[in-house]
Design an enzyme around this catalytic site. Sequence first.
Site, PDB file in Angstrom:
ATOM      1  N   LYS A  79       6.796 -13.139  -4.368  1.00  0.00           N
ATOM      2  CA  LYS A  79       7.638 -11.995  -4.727  1.00  0.00           C
ATOM      3  C   LYS A  79       9.075 -12.344  -4.357  1.00  0.00           C
ATOM      4  O   LYS A  79       9.335 -12.892  -3.275  1.00  0.00           O
ATOM      5  CB  LYS A  79       7.140 -10.770  -3.964  1.00  0.00           C
ATOM      6  CG  LYS A  79       7.874  -9.483  -4.223  1.00  0.00           C
ATOM      7  CD  LYS A  79       7.230  -8.351  -3.422  1.00  0.00           C
ATOM      8  CE  LYS A  79       7.862  -7.013  -3.693  1.00  0.00           C
ATOM      9  NZ  LYS A  79       7.163  -5.925  -2.952  1.00  0.00           N
ATOM     10  N   SER A 154       5.642  -2.251  -5.514  1.00  0.00           N
ATOM     11  CA  SER A 154       6.741  -3.028  -6.053  1.00  0.00           C
ATOM     12  C   SER A 154       6.425  -4.513  -6.251  1.00  0.00           C
ATOM     13  O   SER A 154       7.233  -5.245  -6.811  1.00  0.00           O
ATOM     14  CB  SER A 154       7.950  -2.907  -5.114  1.00  0.00           C
ATOM     15  OG  SER A 154       7.648  -3.457  -3.822  1.00  0.00           O
ATOM     16  N   SER A 178       2.982  -1.064  -1.843  1.00  0.00           N
ATOM     17  CA  SER A 178       3.498  -2.011  -2.826  1.00  0.00           C
ATOM     18  C   SER A 178       2.708  -3.300  -2.983  1.00  0.00           C
ATOM     19  O   SER A 178       2.999  -4.096  -3.870  1.00  0.00           O
ATOM     20  CB  SER A 178       4.956  -2.360  -2.504  1.00  0.00           C
ATOM     21  OG  SER A 178       5.779  -1.249  -2.720  1.00  0.00           O
TER      22      SER A 178
END
Length: 539
Positions: A79, A154, A178
């Site tokens: 990420k 996210s 997330s």
Amino acid sequence: MPEEFTTIAEAAARIAARDLSPVELTRALIDRIEALDPQLNAYLLPTPDLALDQARKAEAEIAAGNHRGPMHGIPFALKDIFCTAGIRTTGHSRTAIDHVPKQDAATVTRLYDAGAVLLGKLATHEFAHGGPSFDLPWPPARNPWNTAHVTGGSSSGSGAAVAAGLALGAMGSDTGGSIRNPAALCGIVGLKPTYGLLSRRGVWTNSFSYDHAGPMAWTVRDCALMLQALAGHDPLDPASAARAVPDYATALTGDIQGLRIGVLRELYEDDVPVPPVARAAMEAALDVLRGLGAVLEDVRIRPAADYYAVKVLTAEAELYAVHEQALRARPGDFGEDFLGRSLAAILIRAEDTIQAQRERRIMLAEMRPLHDRYDVLVTAAPGPAARFESWRTIHFWQKGSLTTPFNVTGGPALSQCIGYTPEGLPLAMQVVGQPFADAQVLRVADAYERATPWRDRRPVLVGGATPPPLPPVPEPTPAEVTAAERDTIALVARRAGLTLDERQFALLCAAAPYVAGMAGRLRRPRAFTEEPVNVFAFG
């Protein structure tokens, strides 16, 4: 299935036996990324040259008899809030579009030390918070099960990449769900470890109090193997726990006979209701756990809105503190979804945040008897995935959360697939444990996974396919505030040093009633002895 759909555990065994070349595996994944990622947008920055260099090094070391362990030669992705030395790390934000760190995040260093191979940096909601957004330099990641649908966030690119076979494992972060949200919506496994088990150092901060880094992979065993490489004390992270790290893989016995499981049914049936198809999948999953010999009993926790208020009134203030300078200087460089969440922090009073921290201490105490009575708790995860056009920024303030209670309480929480809708979208369950019972959570999830067929199904993607167009940036939701309240909000914004245009101010006003409602929810008489959870002690 093709090699790029192999699991970490399968690939690790073959690599150790010299039956699979890390270089050839890495090349296959690079080719797949080039062919399929244009329709998914999972990657912000592939790193194929670095990946091949690392794969060649891993292959040479293994050939020389220097095998580092199960992650040696395994391709993974990050990420794009995990700092990587010399490699752009943007947080999926225009404000950091040229940011190149000088040091790796501590978790990245651990994966490198384990011999893992970095395929690239993955899409995220802006700074792991606002999204999906349609006004950023890069488009949002799409769900590989249906590219018209969201991935959840996210850790959006992480969920999409693992599900689509564009990485064997990925790193995500979880502040309010997330890791578990995209894991649920993309049909993979995502583990939010116990707070402090993995270092936060070098991961772009969303919330100092609630951020967790964690693994995302296709199977529970894969997450366990990643966790083994990642866990451990970091003296440079003030939240890092100095505890011995167990062997997580040995906990995966498949045996949960006699374990006590508390079912948080009210959470997903009444409090934050899931659709009937998800409720039916949960009932079937509970039947599987019973069939494996576990003893199930319905239990309750306090309303999800209480946990959400505690988390938001703390985390939004912390997020704003991280980005305050940029929000003052250039608010227009942020996406509107990020602004629609973060700007409202100026309306959170200092006493609101302190009351939230005091309430969190009580919540932690309330969970102890449940953890003493049950080996794990289970409840639904979010899903199925919605279409992109259904998203509105105000939903962050309006909708409850199935995942946030377990950020507030800090123990491990895992999301795993428990079936699919008739349209082929994944459905999921959470398995939750007491702090540092990560092995127990993995044990239960693995036993369920072994007893069900859901890991045999993968999304079907065809190279060259054109995904449907993304919707435009939605108009801000009309604010439910009076003229006098608007004037007060404008005054607060000026005192905060913010210069907002009409749309940005509309986003702030729309959030205002919800901030007030959350603060009011926690406002009650308190004894002076009720300490906030963030009080610390030396030594």
